[in-house]
Design an enzyme around this catalytic site. Structure first.
Site, PDB file in Angstrom:
ATOM      1  N   PRO A  10     144.777 106.999  74.195  1.00 54.35           N
ATOM      2  CA  PRO A  10     143.711 107.851  73.681  1.00 54.35           C
ATOM      3  C   PRO A  10     143.820 109.327  74.078  1.00 54.35           C
ATOM      4  CG  PRO A  10     142.893 106.386  75.403  1.00 54.35           C
ATOM      5  CD  PRO A  10     144.273 105.910  75.037  1.00 54.35           C
ATOM      6  N   ASN A  11     143.481 110.157  73.113  1.00 51.55           N
ATOM      7  CA  ASN A  11     143.417 111.620  73.261  1.00 51.55           C
ATOM      8  C   ASN A  11     144.779 112.309  73.321  1.00 51.55           C
ATOM      9  OD1 ASN A  11     140.485 111.796  73.372  1.00 51.55           O
ATOM     10  ND2 ASN A  11     140.694 110.745  75.329  1.00 51.55           N
ATOM     11  N   ARG A  18     144.724 120.176  73.750  1.00 52.64           N
ATOM     12  CA  ARG A  18     143.892 119.576  74.784  1.00 52.64           C
ATOM     13  C   ARG A  18     144.269 120.104  76.169  1.00 52.64           C
ATOM     14  NH1 ARG A  18     144.825 113.470  77.028  1.00 52.64           N
ATOM     15  NH2 ARG A  18     142.979 113.416  78.330  1.00 52.64           N
ATOM     16  N   TYR A  23     148.044 119.778  80.573  1.00 54.13           N
ATOM     17  CA  TYR A  23     149.035 118.991  79.817  1.00 54.13           C
ATOM     18  C   TYR A  23     150.100 119.838  79.127  1.00 54.13           C
ATOM     19  CZ  TYR A  23     145.614 115.317  80.594  1.00 54.13           C
ATOM     20  OH  TYR A  23     144.768 114.411  81.189  1.00 54.13           O
ATOM     21  N   ASN A  74     152.415 105.813  77.743  1.00 54.64           N
ATOM     22  CA  ASN A  74     151.404 106.643  78.401  1.00 54.64           C
ATOM     23  C   ASN A  74     150.043 106.080  77.977  1.00 54.64           C
ATOM     24  OD1 ASN A  74     149.579 108.460  79.381  1.00 54.64           O
ATOM     25  ND2 ASN A  74     150.775 110.275  78.850  1.00 54.64           N
ATOM     26  N   ALA A  77     143.729 107.413  79.546  1.00 53.93           N
ATOM     27  CA  ALA A  77     142.598 107.004  80.385  1.00 53.93           C
ATOM     28  C   ALA A  77     142.531 105.481  80.600  1.00 53.93           C
ATOM     29  CB  ALA A  77     141.294 107.499  79.773  1.00 53.93           C
ATOM     30  N   GLU A  98     155.539 103.211  82.723  1.00 52.18           N
ATOM     31  CA  GLU A  98     154.283 103.964  82.579  1.00 52.18           C
ATOM     32  C   GLU A  98     154.591 105.440  82.829  1.00 52.18           C
ATOM     33  OE1 GLU A  98     151.019 102.356  85.023  1.00 52.18           O
ATOM     34  OE2 GLU A  98     150.321 104.405  85.300  1.00 52.18           O
ATOM     35  N   HIS A 100     153.005 109.482  82.918  1.00 58.27           N
ATOM     36  CA  HIS A 100     151.886 110.433  82.866  1.00 58.27           C
ATOM     37  C   HIS A 100     152.434 111.847  82.917  1.00 58.27           C
ATOM     38  CE1 HIS A 100     149.043 107.240  83.275  1.00 58.27           C
ATOM     39  NE2 HIS A 100     149.784 106.744  84.241  1.00 58.27           N
ATOM     40  N   ARG A 107     144.877 114.923  91.033  1.00 58.26           N
ATOM     41  CA  ARG A 107     143.662 115.161  90.248  1.00 58.26           C
ATOM     42  C   ARG A 107     142.492 114.343  90.822  1.00 58.26           C
ATOM     43  NH1 ARG A 107     145.062 114.576  84.116  1.00 58.26           N
ATOM     44  NH2 ARG A 107     143.039 115.601  83.971  1.00 58.26           N
TER      45      ARG A 107
END
Ligand code: DQA
Length: 149
Positions: A10-11, A18, A23, A74, A77, A98, A100, A107
């Protein structure tokens, strides 16, 4: 033809617009292009999907066996919340890396924990979009070494 699945959660369709401070400026299209180029150099094909919906990501993982040599994922969230995605990864043989873009450990605290990492082959975090490229290289090397053993 050997194939990799590139999955973005998502996103991530909003990359480029964004939170560029977190990012970067590159778009999802550019990431897909980078991974396809990296794969093509070693004779691999890439199928790429982005979804904002957890169940759709579960569906795509479930059908990976026999279709893809590995998955670059990825989960965005959902990394921090999704038992359903963890179970889907556990249910298939295809190795999952995975990825990111940001350094989730630098963060907010809720981003420090991954529900998925324990069932993934590995995790690449915080090196921007290069993480996707390195994940592709690792999965292709793994496929090669299986082929020659
Ligand atoms: C992310 C990190 C997640 O915490 C976040 O929810 C994202 C993107 C990353 O690529 O850095 O959407 O997966």
């Amino acid at each position: 033809m050997n194939r990799l699945l590139l999955l973005n959660g998502p996103n991530l369709n909003m990359l480029g617009k964004r939170e560029p401070g977190v990012y970067g400026n590159q778009t999802l299209e550019e990431i897909v292009h980078l991974v396809k180029k990296t794969a093509a150099e070693k004779g691999f094909e890439v199928e790429a999907f982005q979804s904002n919906h957890e169940g759709e990501l579960v569906d795509l993982i479930q059908q990976a066996d026999g279709k893809y040599e590995g998955i670059i994922f990825n989960p965005a969230a959902y990394t921090h919340t999704s038992i359903a995605l963890r179970d889907a990864i556990s249910a298939v043989q295809a190795p999952v890396i995975e990825v990111h873009i940001s350094n989730v450990h630098a963060r907010e605290e809720f981003r420090h924990h991954s529900m998925l990492a324990p069932v993934c082959r590995g995790q690449i975090v915080g090196i921007g979009i290069s993480g996707y490229r390195l994940a592709a290289l690792a999965l292709m090397e793994e496929t090669d070494s299986e082929g020659s053993s």
